[in-house]
Design a protein around this motif. Structure first.
Motif, PDB file in Angstrom:
ATOM      1  N   LEU A 131      -9.427  -4.034   2.850  1.00 38.57           N
ATOM      2  CA  LEU A 131      -8.431  -3.892   2.026  1.00 38.57           C
ATOM      3  C   LEU A 131      -9.314  -3.539   0.253  1.00 38.57           C
ATOM      4  CD1 LEU A 131      -5.349  -5.252   3.037  1.00 38.57           C
ATOM      5  CD2 LEU A 131      -5.795  -2.891   3.180  1.00 38.57           C
ATOM      6  N   LEU A 139       0.856  -1.206  -0.091  1.00 34.24           N
ATOM      7  CA  LEU A 139       0.303  -0.120   0.490  1.00 34.24           C
ATOM      8  C   LEU A 139       1.014   0.997   0.456  1.00 34.24           C
ATOM      9  CD1 LEU A 139      -2.491   1.714   0.837  1.00 34.24           C
ATOM     10  CD2 LEU A 139      -2.157   1.045   2.703  1.00 34.24           C
ATOM     11  N   THR A 147      -2.015  -4.827   0.104  1.00 32.52           N
ATOM     12  CA  THR A 147      -0.716  -4.874   1.323  1.00 32.52           C
ATOM     13  C   THR A 147       0.141  -6.056   0.879  1.00 32.52           C
ATOM     14  OG1 THR A 147      -0.618  -4.735   3.713  1.00 32.52           O
ATOM     15  CG2 THR A 147      -1.701  -6.214   3.057  1.00 32.52           C
TER      16      THR A 147
END
Length: 314
Positions: free
Chosen positions: A174, A17, A181
């Motif tokens: 997410l 990220l 990530t």
């Protein structure tokens, strides 16, 4: 949202990220969610592929991830060094013979009330853990080959210890926010939670090595280090279409020149530490609360940005 895996900030990994912090004097923040360049796995030309003998899309039919035949190929508990593939042992022996593995003594672990609690491993008397011969990450020695920080202006997240029960909720969060990530995965957890592993992988997140059953690495022998890294790489390799991981994170941040060299010279792994731990792993024991985590992260990001934005004094 309660997460079981540890959120560690600032690891500069490919496709982590990446959020650019505010960079001008305007009242609004300019934030972008972008992957960093590169891949989390080695190119097919990398010599580490020779240790695993599988190429992506090679046309060979293999057991489905999560099937009994797939599971049977991996250690069901702590790896046995007498059962290591010959290629891994030969690669270690060659690195030792070439003088690439420093002769750093193993550490011992002080007793703890609860097995598995983080402790500072102890080196023999007279050994300086932050000296250049040892450079223990536990003692915050920053080896130049290790990754501790994200690039300037970038926030990078990573989560350790998965796949766990909180992984599904994390991946859904997410995905809903168009974010990715880096998941530092434990081999034994992949074996026990293959569906959750595939959920993280199929969502386009990066997968990295967090050892097979989460020991203090500096307390292990050379062969035990190879077992922890190799079997985790093997299960990732066999569960992602033949990909060979590029990055690893030592449990508790416990690495030194010997362990680091084995990871790099035998498996081509780059060592990743962190520059901020939000301590969400303490939630289960009551050592922190979600509110405390949010407060600490907010304060840290605010202070980090304030320092970056302050006029420099020459």
């Amino acid at each position: 949202m309660l997460l079981s895996s540890a959120l560690l900030l600032g690891a500069t990994l490919n496709s982590a990220l990446a959020v650019t912090l505010p960079h001008d004097n305007h009242d609004h923040a300019h934030v972008e969610s972008l992957p960093l360049p590169g891949e989390w796995y080695q190119p097919e030309s990398h010599p580490a592929h020779e240790l695993f003998k599988r190429a992506p899309d090679d046309g060979v039919t293999r057991p489905a991830v999560g099937s009994p035949a797939w599971s049977a190929a991996f250690p069901q508990g702590s790896p046995d060094v007498s059962q290591l593939p010959r290629a891994w042992v030969d690669a270690l022996d060659a690195a030792v013979a070439a003088g690439k593995i420093p002769d750093v003594p193993q550490t011992t672990l002080p007793p703890t009330a609860n097995p598995g609690d983080p402790v500072n491993p102890v080196y023999p008397a007279g050994i300086n853990p932050i000296g250049p011969e040892i450079c223990s990450a536990t003692y915050r020695c920053r080896h130049p080959d290790d990754i501790w920080d994200a690039p300037d202006g970038v926030f990078a997240s990573s989560f350790d210890d998965g796949p766990l029960d909180g992984t599904e909720e994390l991946v859904d969060f997410l995905t809903a926010n168009n974010l990715h990530t880096t998941h530092f995965m434990i081999g034994l957890n992949i074996l026990q939670q293959p569906t959750l592993f595939l959920k993280a992988f199929d969502a386009g997140n990066d997968i990295a090595v967090h050892t097979y059953n989460h020991p203090h690495m500096t307390a292990l022998s050379n062969l035990e280090v190879v077992a922890q890294l190799g079997w985790t790489m093997q299960i990732i390799h066999e569960s992602t279409g033949g990909r060979v991981a590029r990055f690893w994170r030592p449990p508790y941040g416990d690495s030194d020149n010997r362990v680091r060299a084995i990871a790099q010279e035998v498996f081509g792994l780059e060592t990743v530490i962190w520059n901020r731990d939000v301590n969400d792993w303490r939630l289960a024991s009551g050592g922190t609360t979600p509110e405390q985590i949010v407060t600490e992260v907010t304060e840290w990001l605010s202070v980090t940005w304030a320092r970056r934005s302050s006029p420099r004094k020459d």
